[in-house]
Scaffold this active site. Structure first.
Site, PDB file in Angstrom:
ATOM      1  N   ALA A   9       0.818  -1.216   0.000  1.00  0.00           N
ATOM      2  CA  ALA A   9       0.000   0.000   0.000  1.00  0.00           C
ATOM      3  C   ALA A   9       0.849   1.264   0.000  1.00  0.00           C
ATOM      4  CB  ALA A   9      -0.942   0.005   1.203  1.00  0.00           C
ATOM      5  N   GLY A  10       2.159   1.107   0.138  1.00  0.00           N
ATOM      6  CA  GLY A  10       3.053   2.261   0.160  1.00  0.00           C
ATOM      7  C   GLY A  10       3.350   2.786  -1.231  1.00  0.00           C
ATOM      8  N   ARG A  87      19.719   7.111   4.561  1.00  0.00           N
ATOM      9  CA  ARG A  87      19.099   5.794   4.644  1.00  0.00           C
ATOM     10  C   ARG A  87      19.325   5.150   6.010  1.00  0.00           C
ATOM     11  NH1 ARG A  87      20.908   5.441  -0.950  1.00  0.00           N
ATOM     12  NH2 ARG A  87      19.157   5.207  -2.365  1.00  0.00           N
ATOM     13  N   ASN A 119      14.918   0.129   3.038  1.00  0.00           N
ATOM     14  CA  ASN A 119      16.194   0.699   3.459  1.00  0.00           C
ATOM     15  C   ASN A 119      16.350   0.726   4.976  1.00  0.00           C
ATOM     16  OD1 ASN A 119      17.710   1.412   1.132  1.00  0.00           O
ATOM     17  ND2 ASN A 119      16.164   2.954   0.638  1.00  0.00           N
ATOM     18  N   HIS A 177      24.202  -0.124  -1.077  1.00  0.00           N
ATOM     19  CA  HIS A 177      23.054   0.647  -1.577  1.00  0.00           C
ATOM     20  C   HIS A 177      22.826   1.910  -0.753  1.00  0.00           C
ATOM     21  CE1 HIS A 177      19.355   1.447  -3.682  1.00  0.00           C
ATOM     22  NE2 HIS A 177      18.608   1.295  -2.610  1.00  0.00           N
TER      23      HIS A 177
END
EC number: 1.1.1.37
Length: 311
Positions: A9-10, A87, A119, A177
């Site tokens: 839903a994000g 992050r 993240n 990342h």
């Protein structure tokens, strides 16, 4: 083939779900889970799109119904970055979310390929590995940190800088990342050369591209649409590998026996068991070798944070 998206839903999850609904092979099943009560409605909305992909949505505390029988699980659940955050600031909230969801995966679909998008990926993948080890179901070939966003940004920015067709740009991005751990191997890009200044500027832009989006959205979100596209590309590559397609290669952050760190992003060959083989990332320039060596303390500290969180 069943693909589950956790955090559906994000912002990333909805973009990813839309792309998967339109691009998964005919006959696939798409399972959407989020704690938010809107999730079954997201599935209904997507179900009106005329593709032969069955969509179901699940909300609430327990993702188990969404996970049963899943071949691939993509986890994007968690909080997004806001201006001023990096992050690693996300760790305090997202670490617990990833731990809890991966515990459910270990019980419901222990053989699934799991792609971690949440993240800080350098740390959340290490958390996932420790959870799977504790459950006795860890297979290093079935756990991935999704770093594809760094690859697609590199492809885009190189094509823009050099006036190339973006489809012709191929690049390996290694390391991790976040920030300095993201290392695009610009020296390897075919048919193009970069000055030292261009290399430094492009590398920095790729490393800081997430912040570029966070600031441009002015508090209204982070990179959701481009991340959705990147996650879809990687998820579809996992599916293609599972289906027996040959020569499916992507960069991902894996427990691949790297000489550099316990987890390291590099090119991998995908197949029916997830990682079929970890590929050498090839010759690097002096700039790249120095950048790689300089990142390792940061990367190892990120990994250690994840291991200690679970223990």
């Amino acid at each position: 083939m069943k693909v589950a998206v956790l955090g559906a839903a994000g912002g990333i999850g909805q973009a990813l779900a839309l792309l998967l609904k339109t691009q998964l092979p005919a006959g696939s099943k798409l399972s959407l889970y989020d704690i938010a009560p809107v999730t079954p409605g997201v599935a209904v909305d997507l179900s009106h799109i005329p593709t032969a992909v069955e969509v179901k949505g699940f909300a609430g505390e327990d993702p188990t119904p969404a996970l049963e029988g899943a071949d691939v699980v993509l986890i994007s659940a968690g909080v997004a970055r806001k201006p001023g955050m990096d992050r690693s600031d996300l760790f305090n909230i997202n670490a617990g979310i990833v731990r809890n969801l991966v515990e459910k995966c270990a019980a419901a679909c222990p053989k699934a390929l799991i792609g971690i998008i949440t993240n800080p990926v350098n740390t959340t993948v290490a958390i996932a590995a420790e959870v799977l080890k504790a459950a006795g179901v860890y297979d290093k070939n079935r756990l991935f940190g999704v770093t594809t966003l760094d690859v697609i940004r590199s492809e885009t920015f190189i094509a823009e800088a050099k006036g190339l067709n973006v489809d012709d740009v191929k690049i390996n991005v290694i390391g991790g990342h976040s920030g300095v751990t993201i290392l695009p191997l610009l020296s390897q890009v075919q048919g193009v050369s970069f000055s030292d200044e261009e290399v430094a500027a492009l590398t920095t832009r790729i490393q800081n591209a997430g912040t570029e989006v966070v600031e441009a959205k002015a508090g209204g979100g982070s990179a959701t649409l481009s991340m959705g596209q990147a996650a879809c590309r990687f998820g579809l590559s996992l599916v293609r590998g599972l289906q027996g397609e040959e020569n499916v290669i992507e960069c991902a952050y894996v427990d691949g026996g790297s000489e550099h760190a316990d987890f390291f992003a590099q090119p991998i060959l995908l197949g029916k068991n997830g990682v079929e083989s970890v590929l050498a990332y090839g010759e690097v320039s002096e700039f790249e070798a120095n950048a790689r060596d300089a990142m390792l303390d940061t990367l190892k500290a990120d990994i250690k944070l994840g291991v200690e969180f679970v223990k």
